[in-house]
Design a protein around this motif. Sequence first.
Motif, PDB file in Angstrom:
ATOM      1  N   SER A 188      -0.757   7.154  10.326  1.00 32.09           N
ATOM      2  CA  SER A 188      -0.174   6.372   9.230  1.00 32.09           C
ATOM      3  C   SER A 188       1.345   6.294   9.330  1.00 32.09           C
ATOM      4  O   SER A 188       1.973   5.424   8.724  1.00 32.09           O
ATOM      5  N   ARG A 189       1.947   7.205  10.102  1.00 35.36           N
ATOM      6  CA  ARG A 189       3.401   7.225  10.260  1.00 35.36           C
ATOM      7  C   ARG A 189       3.871   6.430  11.486  1.00 35.36           C
ATOM      8  O   ARG A 189       5.068   6.337  11.725  1.00 35.36           O
ATOM      9  N   ASN A 221       0.031  13.868   3.627  1.00 36.21           N
ATOM     10  CA  ASN A 221       1.004  13.106   2.853  1.00 36.21           C
ATOM     11  C   ASN A 221       1.685  13.942   1.768  1.00 36.21           C
ATOM     12  O   ASN A 221       1.737  13.571   0.601  1.00 36.21           O
ATOM     13  N   THR A 223      -0.993   6.519   2.011  1.00 39.77           N
ATOM     14  CA  THR A 223      -0.193   6.352   3.229  1.00 39.77           C
ATOM     15  C   THR A 223      -0.451   5.000   3.887  1.00 39.77           C
ATOM     16  O   THR A 223       0.208   4.642   4.857  1.00 39.77           O
ATOM     17  N   ASP A 280      -3.803  10.714   9.175  1.00 43.21           N
ATOM     18  CA  ASP A 280      -2.534  10.987   8.493  1.00 43.21           C
ATOM     19  C   ASP A 280      -1.358  10.817   9.455  1.00 43.21           C
ATOM     20  O   ASP A 280      -0.329  10.221   9.105  1.00 43.21           O
TER      21      ASP A 280
END
Length: 290
Positions: free
Chosen positions: A100-101, A268, A136, A97
């Motif tokens: 993913s950013r 997310n 994501t 997670d």
Amino acid sequence: IASLAANNIESKVENVEKIDRQGKKVTTEKGVEYGYEKLVLATGSNPVRPPIKGLELSGVYPVYKDMAYLKKMVSAVKSAKNVVVLGGGFIGVEFADELSRVPGVKTTLVELLPSILANSFDPEFSKIAGEKLAATGVNVITGVKVVEVTGKEKVEKVKLEDGREIDADAVILGIGAVPEICLAKEACLEIVDRRGICVDEYMRTSDPDIFAVGDCACKKDFYTRKDTPVMLASTATAEARIAGANLYSLKVVRENKGTIAIYSTYINGLVLGSAGLTETTAQREGFEII
């Protein structure tokens, strides 16, 4: 360390290599001996290293509970183009997670079980979590086994049992942890392999003058009374308090009644939490549920 010193607690940073139960002393790698009346083992855990070929390659990162190591690891992983995360538990899912950013990083998560977070949530919630993670941009692959990590000196690909190959500059082993019990085993304390050092409700080991707390100590589920592999900071904190209160005289009001696993995570924009048994586990154990 400063806060410990302020409370008259002396701290030493050394590696203990031996426990002498008869002589009531521990010996460090420097040959220094420390005598004890009571000894508390809080040796923690180590990341699981599954029997997969190629894990010795550069670019493969087990997740150690070591801040200096983690900072270097995160820096290296964020500069990769293709990251594969092995394991769909909390560690693996939260790493995926976060990645993913990171711009320019393509992340794939591989889980052997049919769904992610399967040991902590019932299938309908695991499904929602999987969908949120996929949204994501993370490539979520479940129900398949990783058989090999390949590359010359550095990781290049991850091979799956079904024949698929995934490009990878970095591989994160987020498969879980096992208790660190080497010292206890060598001291002939009672242990359960992959579960930890056996303790009673006061956190005493098979030696009444040695206590064990945290990841290295066996956990009993509050409901089933069976061994449970729960390794949580909140549980370790409670156990440490219980051990501290019972070192020299037992206090019935400060005993371990068993572990109620409490989890929460953020994926997310979705927050998931659970406490106690899931519906799946309760049914398997024979509990009536509504």
